[in-house]
Write a protein that holds these residues in place. Structure first.
Motif, PDB file in Angstrom:
ATOM      1  N   VAL A   1       0.795  -1.100  -0.025  1.00  0.00           N
ATOM      2  CA  VAL A   1       0.305   0.012  -0.111  1.00  0.00           C
ATOM      3  C   VAL A   1       0.999   1.282  -0.067  1.00  0.00           C
ATOM      4  N   ALA A   2       2.022   1.221   0.761  1.00  0.00           N
ATOM      5  CA  ALA A   2       2.753   2.368   0.990  1.00  0.00           C
ATOM      6  C   ALA A   2       3.311   2.809  -0.531  1.00  0.00           C
ATOM      7  N   ALA A   3       3.447   1.838  -1.440  1.00  0.00           N
ATOM      8  CA  ALA A   3       4.048   2.228  -2.706  1.00  0.00           C
ATOM      9  C   ALA A   3       3.348   2.998  -3.387  1.00  0.00           C
ATOM     10  N   TYR A   4       1.869   3.239  -3.039  1.00  0.00           N
ATOM     11  CA  TYR A   4       1.210   4.247  -3.760  1.00  0.00           C
ATOM     12  C   TYR A   4       0.276   5.364  -2.930  1.00  0.00           C
ATOM     13  N   ALA A   5       0.112   4.912  -1.883  1.00  0.00           N
ATOM     14  CA  ALA A   5      -0.659   5.752  -0.889  1.00  0.00           C
ATOM     15  C   ALA A   5       0.416   6.385   0.233  1.00  0.00           C
ATOM     16  N   TYR A   6      -0.162   7.552   0.960  1.00  0.00           N
ATOM     17  CA  TYR A   6       0.332   8.129   2.023  1.00  0.00           C
ATOM     18  C   TYR A   6      -0.063   7.567   3.437  1.00  0.00           C
ATOM     19  N   GLY A   7      -1.181   7.061   3.294  1.00  0.00           N
ATOM     20  CA  GLY A   7      -1.778   6.537   4.635  1.00  0.00           C
ATOM     21  C   GLY A   7      -2.932   5.349   4.416  1.00  0.00           C
ATOM     22  N   ILE A   8      -3.458   5.001   5.642  1.00  0.00           N
ATOM     23  CA  ILE A   8      -4.776   4.231   5.399  1.00  0.00           C
ATOM     24  C   ILE A   8      -5.577   4.871   6.462  1.00  0.00           C
ATOM     25  N   GLY A   9      -7.038   4.297   5.705  1.00  0.00           N
ATOM     26  CA  GLY A   9      -8.197   4.644   6.679  1.00  0.00           C
ATOM     27  C   GLY A   9      -8.830   3.632   7.013  1.00  0.00           C
ATOM     28  N   PRO A  10      -8.732   2.942   8.386  1.00  0.00           N
ATOM     29  CA  PRO A  10      -9.217   1.796   8.719  1.00  0.00           C
ATOM     30  C   PRO A  10     -10.529   2.022   9.569  1.00  0.00           C
ATOM     31  N   ASN A  11     -11.251   1.119   9.394  1.00  0.00           N
ATOM     32  CA  ASN A  11     -12.429   1.174  10.316  1.00  0.00           C
ATOM     33  C   ASN A  11     -12.041   1.059  11.988  1.00  0.00           C
ATOM     34  N   LYS A  12     -12.539   2.074  12.556  1.00  0.00           N
ATOM     35  CA  LYS A  12     -11.696   2.216  13.916  1.00  0.00           C
ATOM     36  C   LYS A  12     -11.970   0.920  14.843  1.00  0.00           C
ATOM     37  N   ALA A  13     -12.751   0.058  14.514  1.00  0.00           N
ATOM     38  CA  ALA A  13     -12.703  -1.109  15.255  1.00  0.00           C
ATOM     39  C   ALA A  13     -11.486  -2.002  15.019  1.00  0.00           C
ATOM     40  N   MET A  14     -10.831  -1.828  13.919  1.00  0.00           N
ATOM     41  CA  MET A  14      -9.734  -2.443  13.515  1.00  0.00           C
ATOM     42  C   MET A  14      -8.435  -2.139  14.559  1.00  0.00           C
ATOM     43  N   LEU A  15      -8.547  -1.197  15.155  1.00  0.00           N
ATOM     44  CA  LEU A  15      -7.404  -0.583  16.146  1.00  0.00           C
ATOM     45  C   LEU A  15      -7.280  -1.476  17.296  1.00  0.00           C
ATOM     46  N   TRP A  16      -8.503  -2.328  17.625  1.00  0.00           N
ATOM     47  CA  TRP A  16      -8.490  -2.980  18.957  1.00  0.00           C
ATOM     48  C   TRP A  16      -8.561  -4.475  18.716  1.00  0.00           C
ATOM     49  N   ALA A  17      -8.349  -5.447  19.647  1.00  0.00           N
ATOM     50  CA  ALA A  17      -8.391  -6.945  19.667  1.00  0.00           C
ATOM     51  C   ALA A  17      -9.096  -6.816  20.900  1.00  0.00           C
ATOM     52  N   GLY A  18     -10.470  -6.793  21.036  1.00  0.00           N
ATOM     53  CA  GLY A  18     -11.333  -6.632  22.217  1.00  0.00           C
ATOM     54  C   GLY A  18     -11.108  -5.252  22.640  1.00  0.00           C
ATOM     55  N   THR A  19     -10.342  -5.156  23.812  1.00  0.00           N
ATOM     56  CA  THR A  19     -10.152  -3.877  24.653  1.00  0.00           C
ATOM     57  C   THR A  19      -8.598  -3.816  24.794  1.00  0.00           C
ATOM     58  N   THR A  20      -7.902  -4.414  23.790  1.00  0.00           N
ATOM     59  CA  THR A  20      -6.555  -4.473  23.724  1.00  0.00           C
ATOM     60  C   THR A  20      -6.222  -3.849  22.446  1.00  0.00           C
ATOM     61  N   PRO A  21      -5.070  -2.873  22.392  1.00  0.00           N
ATOM     62  CA  PRO A  21      -4.935  -2.439  21.023  1.00  0.00           C
ATOM     63  C   PRO A  21      -4.271  -3.414  20.176  1.00  0.00           C
TER      64      PRO A  21
END
Length: 361
Positions: A264-284
């Motif tokens: 992805v970094a070959a063409y994009a500056y960043g990613i926009g993930p679903n905020k739920a993807m920041l977490w595994a349950g209550t753990t980052p």
């Protein structure tokens, strides 16, 4: 009461948190050319308080401190880019109340989903301007229905003009963060949007990596194509399930592995993930750290105040329309080191951003 900590101490805590993710896996912490502070992206404007994708929603977002306003872009029959979350407009306009357009109701299959209604690409701009916006979530946001029927569908040109005017008035740089909606579908039916978008941005004087613009897409091929025709920063949107509608990758899950993020970094500056993807349950989860290791910014979506959209730990009461602790949820994301975030309630976002800038914990 919040206590004061130094900015360096705050950054150290973020580093300690993220370096402890994924069983102690060591990852690089800083993407290329780090921004000095997270950016607040007004998702469809201040859409928690005004009907989405209206100049009123964008203007309120700017007044509340947003750094960027986000228009989702779709083309009209005469190829003018306008702001609607989807090209289907029954839920966001009063088109059903216009008998002259009754015969335009039809069924279409878009990115594998069949829907029935009225679609932007079947209307000229002049026809769309006879419609008025309405609240998309009236049961959840009943106060917003007071504004139904008051606002037009704005064009990209009108949104750019608003951002520039308000930048001059406020002394702040107000950027725009357009999303190209369904680019493969629109190209297939003879209304390609990418070149048109780049041309309008270039006309506005925006065609560099320092321009106050990000272009985002859930698809891959159009971002790769945009990478060859503009220097504006590109953001690859990703979700927790499914995959790009253009079939360029088998799944979003494949795109967030270390190897996938490097691609992805070959063409994009960043990613926009679903905020739920920041977490595994209550753990980052390791997503932020892994994205930073690949040199990518992380701008998750979408922070909303209503309990319906909050994780259990941030809900307050049982009413789905009541507001939970959105401030705490945003702070938890910032503690992972996210570089910006989308929110329907930019005032909360601006307050969180400013706390971080001031070193308030």
């Amino acid at each position: 009461m919040r206590r004061m900590v130094s900015y360096c101490d705050w950054l150290s805590r973020i580093a300690a948190l993220v370096l402890g993710i994924a069983g102690g896996q060591s990852v690089a912490m800083t993407p290329k050319n780090p921004d000095p502070a997270p950016i607040v992206i007004a998702h469809r404007g201040a859409s928690g308080l005004r009907p989405e994708h209206t100049l009123a929603a964008y203007d309120l977002a700017i007044a509340q401190g947003a750094d960027f306003i986000e228009p989702d872009l779709v083309p009209t029959k005469d190829d003018v880019l306008v702001a609607r979350h989807e090209n289907a407009i029954a839920d966001t306009t009063n088109v059903a109340d216009h008998p002259e357009f009754a015969a335009r109701k039809t069924s279409k299959t878009i990115d594998g989903q069949t829907m029935t209604g009225w679609f932007v690409e079947d209307f000229t701009l002049a026809e769309l301007k006879t419609l008025r916006a309405k609240e998309r979530l009236p049961k959840l946001r009943p106060a917003n229905t007071a504004f139904d029927g008051r606002f037009e569908i704005p064009t990209l040109a009108e949104i750019i003009a608003l951002a520039k005017r308000r930048s001059a008035e406020t002394g702040r740089t107000i950027g725009i963060y357009p999303e190209t909606k369904h680019p493969t579908y629109f190209a297939r039916i003879g209304h390609p949007t990418d070149v048109k978008l780049v041309a309008e941005l270039r006309e506005a004087g925006w065609d560099s990596a320092t321009a106050p613009v990000f272009i985002q897409s859930f698809e891959v091929k159009n971002l790769q194509r945009l990478h060859t025709i503009t220097r504006i920063r590109l953001i690859q949107l990703i979700d927790g399930e499914g995959g790009p509608a253009d079939g360029a990758q088998p799944s979003y899950a494949a795109m967030i592995t270390p190897a996938g993020l490097k691609a992805v970094a070959a063409y994009a500056y960043g990613i926009g993930p679903n905020k739920a993807m920041l977490w595994a349950g209550t753990t980052p989860s390791p997503l932020v750290a892994n994205a930073h290791a690949a040199g990518l910014r992380v701008h998750p979506w979408t922070y909303r105040a209503e309990n319906m959209f909050e994780p259990d730990r941030f809900r307050r009461g049982a009413d789905p329309a009541a507001h939970g602790d959105i401030a705490a949820e945003i702070d938890a994301g910032l503690a992972q080191g996210i570089d910006g975030f989308f929110t329907d309630f930019p005032l909360y976002g601006a307050q969180a951003r400013d706390r971080l800038r001031a070193g308030v914990k």
